[in-house]
Design a protein around this motif. Structure first.
Motif, PDB file in Angstrom:
ATOM      1  N   GLU A  31       0.888  -1.387  -0.167  1.00 14.88           N
ATOM      2  CA  GLU A  31      -0.254   0.321  -0.153  1.00 14.88           C
ATOM      3  C   GLU A  31       1.014   1.033   0.408  1.00 14.88           C
ATOM      4  O   GLU A  31       1.618   1.026   0.732  1.00 14.88           O
ATOM      5  N   GLN A  34      -0.510   6.819  -1.006  1.00 12.71           N
ATOM      6  CA  GLN A  34      -0.735   7.930  -2.392  1.00 12.71           C
ATOM      7  C   GLN A  34      -2.983   7.381  -2.454  1.00 12.71           C
ATOM      8  O   GLN A  34      -3.230   8.643  -3.430  1.00 12.71           O
ATOM      9  N   ARG A  35      -3.141   6.267  -1.756  1.00 17.82           N
ATOM     10  CA  ARG A  35      -4.303   6.280  -3.172  1.00 17.82           C
ATOM     11  C   ARG A  35      -5.222   6.325  -1.905  1.00 17.82           C
ATOM     12  O   ARG A  35      -5.159   6.267  -0.226  1.00 17.82           O
ATOM     13  N   LYS A  36      -6.356   6.768  -1.906  1.00 17.52           N
ATOM     14  CA  LYS A  36      -7.364   7.231  -1.515  1.00 17.52           C
ATOM     15  C   LYS A  36      -8.886   6.426  -1.246  1.00 17.52           C
ATOM     16  O   LYS A  36      -8.994   5.531  -2.168  1.00 17.52           O
ATOM     17  N   LYS A  38     -11.541   4.388  -1.863  1.00 11.51           N
ATOM     18  CA  LYS A  38     -13.480   5.017  -2.382  1.00 11.51           C
ATOM     19  C   LYS A  38     -14.446   5.873  -1.968  1.00 11.51           C
ATOM     20  O   LYS A  38     -15.461   6.980  -2.500  1.00 11.51           O
TER      21      LYS A  38
ATOM     22  N   ASN B  63       1.345  -0.373 -13.357  1.00 15.06           N
ATOM     23  CA  ASN B  63       1.030  -0.929 -11.506  1.00 15.06           C
ATOM     24  C   ASN B  63       2.075  -2.233 -11.565  1.00 15.06           C
ATOM     25  O   ASN B  63       2.770  -2.136 -10.409  1.00 15.06           O
ATOM     26  N   CYS B 147      -0.534   4.493 -10.510  1.00 16.71           N
ATOM     27  CA  CYS B 147      -0.740   4.535  -8.571  1.00 16.71           C
ATOM     28  C   CYS B 147      -1.864   5.480  -8.443  1.00 16.71           C
ATOM     29  O   CYS B 147      -1.755   5.910  -6.970  1.00 16.71           O
ATOM     30  N   GLY B 148      -3.001   4.366  -9.012  1.00  9.88           N
ATOM     31  CA  GLY B 148      -4.487   4.941  -8.239  1.00  9.88           C
ATOM     32  C   GLY B 148      -4.633   5.340  -7.692  1.00  9.88           C
ATOM     33  O   GLY B 148      -4.524   6.236  -6.111  1.00  9.88           O
ATOM     34  N   GLY B 149      -5.658   6.333  -7.716  1.00 10.54           N
ATOM     35  CA  GLY B 149      -6.545   7.033  -7.297  1.00 10.54           C
ATOM     36  C   GLY B 149      -7.621   7.241  -6.362  1.00 10.54           C
ATOM     37  O   GLY B 149      -8.321   5.914  -6.719  1.00 10.54           O
TER      38      GLY B 149
END
Lengths: 109, 149
Positions: A31, A34-36, A38, B63, B147-149
């Motif tokens: 992980e 940087q990911r949020k 959802k 990825n 970097c998936g958002g």
């Protein structure tokens, strides 16, 4: 989440002084931080494997510092020179302090 | 040669697009990347060559981009590669991984899979045991960022 499962490929036998290729993979989400999420829109905290090392009979052969840019289920391929029979010990260190280990034996033919 | 109205419009739009995007690609990330290289080499500017990066020209999925690095070295007790730093200058943070080799590695070669946020340069900097440094840069085109958002 299932516990990370290390998988390592080391030849069973090698001739003396041979340079062998070792392939390792461990299941881990890596992980990036940087990911949020959802649903809530909050950042998912960083949780990665930050260090990997491979020892042969207690001596470090190869090690690696990992950053969040390494893909999930980190894969590593590297070489080792085998001069004597012995054991390869592989260690992965997680951000939360847990350590995952596995060992592989090799003989000289 | 006469320039038609259509051509003139196209040129202006192209130039504008170039001016808007180009600096963002080259400046934003490189300062941080340069700092990372400097910190790794201890201020020295690495020379080209000796180290070579093996990356795909186009990565469909950012990825997992397979990246390999090979350093030309005898890998003996007297002369071996100490470490190799991998950087991606367009990622939110340029550091990717640092490999540490020893004379027992036999060959200074390693492969892994990395995340790339967008089309960018991947940089490898190698440090020998005598302190000399080498680098290689490869551009990787990324279709879907990783970097998936």
């Amino acid at each position: 989440m299932a516990a990370p499962k290390p998988r390592v490929k080391v030849p069973k036998k090698a001739s003396q002084g041979e340079v062998i290729t070792i392939k390792t993979l461990i299941s881990h989400p890596m992980e990036s931080g940087q990911r949020k999420d959802k649903k809530t829109g909050e950042l998912i905290p960083r949780k990665i494997i930050n260090k990997f090392s491979c020892e042969f009979n207690g001596q470090v052969v190869f090690s690696c510092d990992l950053d969040p840019a390494v893909s999930a289920n980190p894969y590593m391929e590297f070489n080792a020179k085998v001069n004597e029979p012995g054991t390869f010990k592989f260690t992965w260190v997680d951000d939360d302090g847990s350590v995952y280990e596995t060992e592989k034996k090799i003989t000289i033919e | 040669m006469t320039i038609t109205r259509r051509q003139a419009l196209g040129l202006t739009a192209g130039a504008a697009a170039f001016l808007t995007f180009a600096p963002r690609i080259s400046f934003a990330a490189t300062a941080e990347t340069d700092a990372a290289i400097k910190a790794f080499t201890g201020g020295a500017t690495p020379t080209e060559g000796t180290v070579s990066l093996d990356t795909p020209e186009i990565a469909e999925n950012g990825n997992t981009v397979p990246v390999g690095v090979t350093v030309d070295s005898p890998m003996t007790e007297d002369s071996y590669v100490e470490s190799v730093l991998i950087l991606a200058d367009g990622n939110p943070s340029p550091a990717v991984a640092t490999f540490h080799f020893t004379a027992m590695s036999g060959a200074a070669e390693a492969k892994t899979r990395i995340r790339l946020a967008k089309t960018q340069n991947v940089i490898a900097v190698a440090k020998m045991n005598d302190g000399s440094t080498f680098m290689d840069t490869k551009e990787v085109k990324v279709t879907i960022g990783g970097c998936g958002g």
